[in-house]
Motif scaffolding. Structure first.
Motif, mmCIF file in Angstrom:
data_model
loop_
_atom_site.group_PDB
_atom_site.id
_atom_site.type_symbol
_atom_site.label_atom_id
_atom_site.label_comp_id
_atom_site.label_asym_id
_atom_site.label_seq_id
_atom_site.Cartn_x
_atom_site.Cartn_y
_atom_site.Cartn_z
ATOM 1 N N LEU A 1 0.715 5.088 0.838
ATOM 2 C CA LEU A 1 -0.203 5.948 1.586
ATOM 3 C C LEU A 1 -0.081 7.405 1.155
ATOM 4 O O LEU A 1 0.968 8.028 1.335
ATOM 5 C CB LEU A 1 0.101 5.828 3.092
ATOM 6 C CG LEU A 1 -0.556 4.672 3.849
ATOM 7 C CD1 LEU A 1 -0.630 3.406 3.027
ATOM 8 C CD2 LEU A 1 0.173 4.418 5.163
ATOM 9 N N THR B 1 3.376 0.245 3.268
ATOM 10 C CA THR B 1 3.155 -0.842 4.226
ATOM 11 C C THR B 1 2.460 -2.013 3.565
ATOM 12 O O THR B 1 1.834 -1.870 2.520
ATOM 13 C CB THR B 1 2.318 -0.362 5.420
ATOM 14 O OG1 THR B 1 2.107 -1.450 6.316
ATOM 15 C CG2 THR B 1 0.966 0.159 4.963
ATOM 16 N N TYR C 1 -2.144 0.636 10.178
ATOM 17 C CA TYR C 1 -0.780 1.157 10.122
ATOM 18 C C TYR C 1 -0.757 2.624 10.547
ATOM 19 O O TYR C 1 0.139 3.047 11.279
ATOM 20 C CB TYR C 1 -0.251 1.010 8.696
ATOM 21 C CG TYR C 1 1.155 1.522 8.493
ATOM 22 C CD1 TYR C 1 2.255 0.767 8.871
ATOM 23 C CD2 TYR C 1 1.375 2.759 7.892
ATOM 24 C CE1 TYR C 1 3.538 1.244 8.685
ATOM 25 C CE2 TYR C 1 2.661 3.235 7.693
ATOM 26 C CZ TYR C 1 3.737 2.465 8.088
ATOM 27 O OH TYR C 1 5.006 2.939 7.896
ATOM 28 N N CYS C 2 -1.752 3.375 10.112
ATOM 29 C CA CYS C 2 -1.835 4.784 10.503
ATOM 30 C C CYS C 2 -1.968 4.924 12.012
ATOM 31 O O CYS C 2 -1.282 5.726 12.643
ATOM 32 C CB CYS C 2 -3.032 5.457 9.836
ATOM 33 S SG CYS C 2 -2.736 5.863 8.131
ATOM 34 N N TYR D 1 0.853 -1.176 0.000
ATOM 35 C CA TYR D 1 0.000 0.000 0.000
ATOM 36 C C TYR D 1 0.891 1.229 0.000
ATOM 37 O O TYR D 1 1.834 1.303 0.776
ATOM 38 C CB TYR D 1 -0.897 0.027 1.246
ATOM 39 C CG TYR D 1 -1.916 -1.082 1.290
ATOM 40 C CD1 TYR D 1 -3.065 -1.009 0.499
ATOM 41 C CD2 TYR D 1 -1.747 -2.181 2.127
ATOM 42 C CE1 TYR D 1 -4.005 -2.027 0.533
ATOM 43 C CE2 TYR D 1 -2.689 -3.207 2.174
ATOM 44 C CZ TYR D 1 -3.811 -3.122 1.372
ATOM 45 O OH TYR D 1 -4.751 -4.119 1.410
ATOM 46 N N PRO E 1 -3.906 -0.476 5.925
ATOM 47 C CA PRO E 1 -3.448 0.915 5.965
ATOM 48 C C PRO E 1 -3.979 1.692 7.157
ATOM 49 O O PRO E 1 -3.231 2.471 7.775
ATOM 50 C CB PRO E 1 -4.004 1.502 4.664
ATOM 51 C CG PRO E 1 -4.261 0.354 3.797
ATOM 52 C CD PRO E 1 -4.584 -0.806 4.673
#
Length: 360
Positions: free
Chosen positions: A238, A267, A274-275, A236, A271
DNA sequence: AAGACGGGGTC
DNA sequence: GACCCAGTCTT
């Protein structure tokens, strides 16, 4: 060892005569004798075809007219390299510039060993520079020369098995005078006549003695390395925008794919997760964009761009200051209207271009 | 000795 | 989609 040296004068003469008629001319660096510019050209030409290099070379030399300008800023060097590929070449060019200024007073050394000790200059590039910049006997062995010699002499075997023998042939044929002209002639012959597919043997100056021509094996040589499985990786990318519409880019580590280039945070995991877990913010909006595919020599990357919005300006600062995996030095907020002159990969360039178009 | 390292063109 | 290319560095 090579014993049959009788036909050497003819080989060389035939290649040179062919090149006078059919060789390339008008390349930006062809009549140039400036070692600095020839060095830049040779590095760009590694693993990259002439037609691709020409516009990059012209822009690059305009931006960095001399070695002192080149040695100023790595990010700017990578900016002018963006899209050419093999970015370690640009990083090594930059590093070599520092070394040449510090150790050689800004002049490229004329000694083969010192030349090869510079990052990015191997045996063939050193030979090319020795011949073209300094008028010495410099021997090259690139893809074109390898193809011509291995077909002419019928050199069989895996590519890395043949290299030593091909270098011996190359050393034998290269003249001590006007080596640059001979080198250019051999590369032109390989690029225009002795092509990988469908070579134009009818017009080849070496057709009378060529092993492959005589035996109809033109397509078999040089032998190719056995194909390898291309693993697929997913990532991904971002796209994080602040309230000004600026986009977060981070600097990749100096090694590995797209080393030292500026990129979207990347990542494999979810997502949004991950954020929250790594970047310590919760996006106010999230949108998955259409996938793109990117092929490398050794693997294939499936890219899913993800569009994320930050809720308030305070979170923008927070990302810069608090995200534990990035330092402020490795982050920029990229403004589509006033772009930074930094290096970016082809996929990032493509995504940013699309975003820019969508807004107008 | 083998693997890493880009991107675009060609068929 | 597979194959190719003006190589060098790292492990």
């Amino acid at each position: 060892m090579i014993t049959n040296v009788d036909f050497i004068p003819q080989f060389r003469r035939r290649v040179l005569r062919w090149a006078r008629k059919h060789g390339r001319c008008g390349l930006p660096w062809q009549e140039d004798r400036d070692p600095y510019r020839l060095w830049v050209a040779e590095i760009m030409l590694q693993q990259t075809q002439v037609q691709k290099v020409i516009p990059y070379y012209t822009r690059f030399i305009a931006a960095f007219p001399d070695i002192y300008r080149l040695a100023q800023c790595e990010d700017e060097v990578l900016y002018y390299w963006s899209g050419l590929g093999y970015y370690s070449r640009a990083r090594m060019l930059y590093r070599s510039a520092q070394i040449i200024i510090q150790q050689y007073g800004g002049q490229l050394p004329q000694c083969p060993k010192k030349l090869q000790d510079l990052p990015g200059i191997g045996r063939s590039t050193a030979g090319a520079l020795l011949a073209s910049a300094f008028g010495k006997k410099g021997v090259i062995l690139d893809g074109n020369v390898k193809r011509v010699l291995s077909r002419y002499h019928g050199v069989f075997g895996a590519p890395n098995q043949c290299v030593s023998l091909l270098w011996q042939y190359a050393e034998h044929y290269t003249p001590s005078r006007r080596a640059a002209r001979y080198n250019q002639a051999m590369m032109d012959l390989g690029a225009l006549c002795c092509t990988p597919r469908d070579p134009d043997c009818g017009h080849c100056p070496l057709r009378r003695d060529c092993f492959c021509r005589q035996n109809g094996l033109q397509q078999q040589l040089p032998e190719k390395a056995p194909p390898k499985k291309m693993p697929v990786r997913k990532a991904y990318m971002l796209i994080i925008r602040n309230t000004y519409g600026e986009i977060l880019l981070i600097k990749r580590p100096p090694r590995g794919v797209w080393g030292s280039l500026w990129h979207f945070p990347e990542t494999n995991e979810n997502p949004e997760q991950y954020c929250r877990r790594t970047l310590h913010f919760t996006p106010s909006a999230i949108e998955f964009l259409p996938q793109l595919h990117h092929s490398f020599t050794h693997f294939r990357l499936e890219i899913t761009p993800v569009y994320l919005s930050l809720p308030t300006q305070s979170f923008c600062r927070k990302i810069m200051e608090c995200a534990p995996i990035y330092t402020a030095q490795d982050c920029i907020w990229y403004n589509l209207q006033r772009p930074h002159k930094v290096g970016m990969s082809a996929p990032v360039t493509a995504i940013l271009k699309k975003l820019s178009q969508d807004e107008t």
